[in-house]
Design an enzyme around this catalytic site. Structure first.
Site, PDB file in Angstrom:
ATOM      1  N   ASP A 116      12.059  38.471  60.088  1.00 20.72           N
ATOM      2  CA  ASP A 116      11.131  39.239  59.025  1.00 20.72           C
ATOM      3  C   ASP A 116      11.782  40.497  58.880  1.00 20.72           C
ATOM      4  OD1 ASP A 116       9.218  36.956  59.011  1.00 20.72           O
ATOM      5  OD2 ASP A 116       8.351  37.984  61.024  1.00 20.72           O
TER       6      ASP A 116
ATOM      7  N   ARG B 133       4.498  36.153  65.688  1.00 21.74           N
ATOM      8  CA  ARG B 133       3.242  36.722  64.913  1.00 21.74           C
ATOM      9  C   ARG B 133       1.954  36.029  65.251  1.00 21.74           C
ATOM     10  NH1 ARG B 133       4.249  36.939  58.924  1.00 21.74           N
ATOM     11  NH2 ARG B 133       5.611  35.463  59.380  1.00 21.74           N
TER      12      ARG B 133
END
Length: 283
Positions: free
Chosen positions: A39, A172
């Site tokens: 990310d 996450r």
């Protein structure tokens, strides 16, 4: 030009951005690819394949990963990290003992729901694209393996973990789920990929060094990164291997980096114990 680059990806750019930077450095006629995305928030080990090594990326995609992640209680975000639209959530202060007691629930085989903002494809589109369009997504759960979670530090609301896990694990989602179990929302504040298999951050090269010195000084031969056992072929065997012929060789079953007598990388072979078959040949 053939080999792998171990890049220390900086924060704030995508994995594809790193590929574009390296492609400019090596010339647009040379193929460059990555072997697993990070990310924009994340930093750390990003392995790039250069030239014909792009055909070898498949051998790295499924390797285990190690991450260092900082989570923060009391916040929620649709992306499960601080890059998303943040909202504060009132919750009681979680004790260190409570956090430590919750972590074992997330080791072993774990069922995860990917974040709504992820790179998974849904009907030909990335999930994050559909999420940005306001479409509600029900991404299918996946079973991953988390081998260990170590609590590195804790000072409410921030906690830092070292996570060793299988490929496909969403850190996450892990941080989000820890918050849900403890009754207090949590998001990822910082994320760093420390290792991909046994390739770790101490081997990673910052982008500014690549720009200053070029790619070639840091390009690793395929066999160094693949970490398969090495088998060296005679000239006759090399010709047969390059033409896709199986070789009679008594070797333990498994994958091998195949080299010429001069040390040139020829490709990857697979042994059944008696025969070595070419699996990926680099002409």
């Amino acid at each position: 030009m053939i080999g792998f680059l171990i890049v220390d990806k900086p924060q704030g750019i995508t994995s594809h951005d790193v590929v574009l930077i390296v492609r400019k450095l090596v010339g647009r006629t040379v193929k460059v690819g990555h072997t697993g995305t990070l990310d924009p928030l994340a930093t750390g080990v990003l392995i790039l394949s250069v030239g014909k090594a792009t055909r070898l990326s498949k051998y790295l995609l499924k390797r285990d990963k190690t991450y260092r992640v900082k989570g923060r209680f009391g916040l929620t975000s649709p992306t499960y990290d601080i890059d998303g639209e943040l909202s504060s959530v009132e919750c009681r202060e979680i004790s260190r003992e409570e956090l430590l007691a919750a972590l074992p629930r997330f080791t072993g085989e774990v069922v995860q729901f990917p974040p709504p903002y992820s790179a998974l494809r849904v009907k030909g589109k990335r999930a994050y694209q559909l999420a940005r369009e306001g479409k509600k997504l029900e991404l299918p759960p996946r079973t991953v393996k988390i081998y260990s979670i170590e609590l590195l530090s804790y000072s409410y609301p921030d906690f830092e973990l070292m996570v060793h896990c299988s490929s496909g694990t969403y850190i996450r989602s892990l941080v989000h789920d820890i918050g849900e179990v403890l009754g207090c929302s949590a998001v990822v504040a910082e994320l760093r990929r420390v290792c991909v298999g046994n390739i770790c951050e101490d081997e990673a090269v910052p982008l500014h060094l690549l720009k200053e010195r070029g790619v070639e000084p840091f390009l690793k031969p395929p066999q160094e990164v693949l970490c398969f056992p090495v088998v060296e072929l005679s000239e006759r065997e090399e010709r047969l291997f390059r033409n896709g012929a199986a070789l009679l060789k008594t070797l333990p079953p498994g994958l091998y980096s195949v080299l010429s007598r001069s040390g040139a990388f020829l490709g990857v072979g697979k042994s059944n114990g008696e025969v070595l078959k070419p699996e990926t040949v680099i002409a």
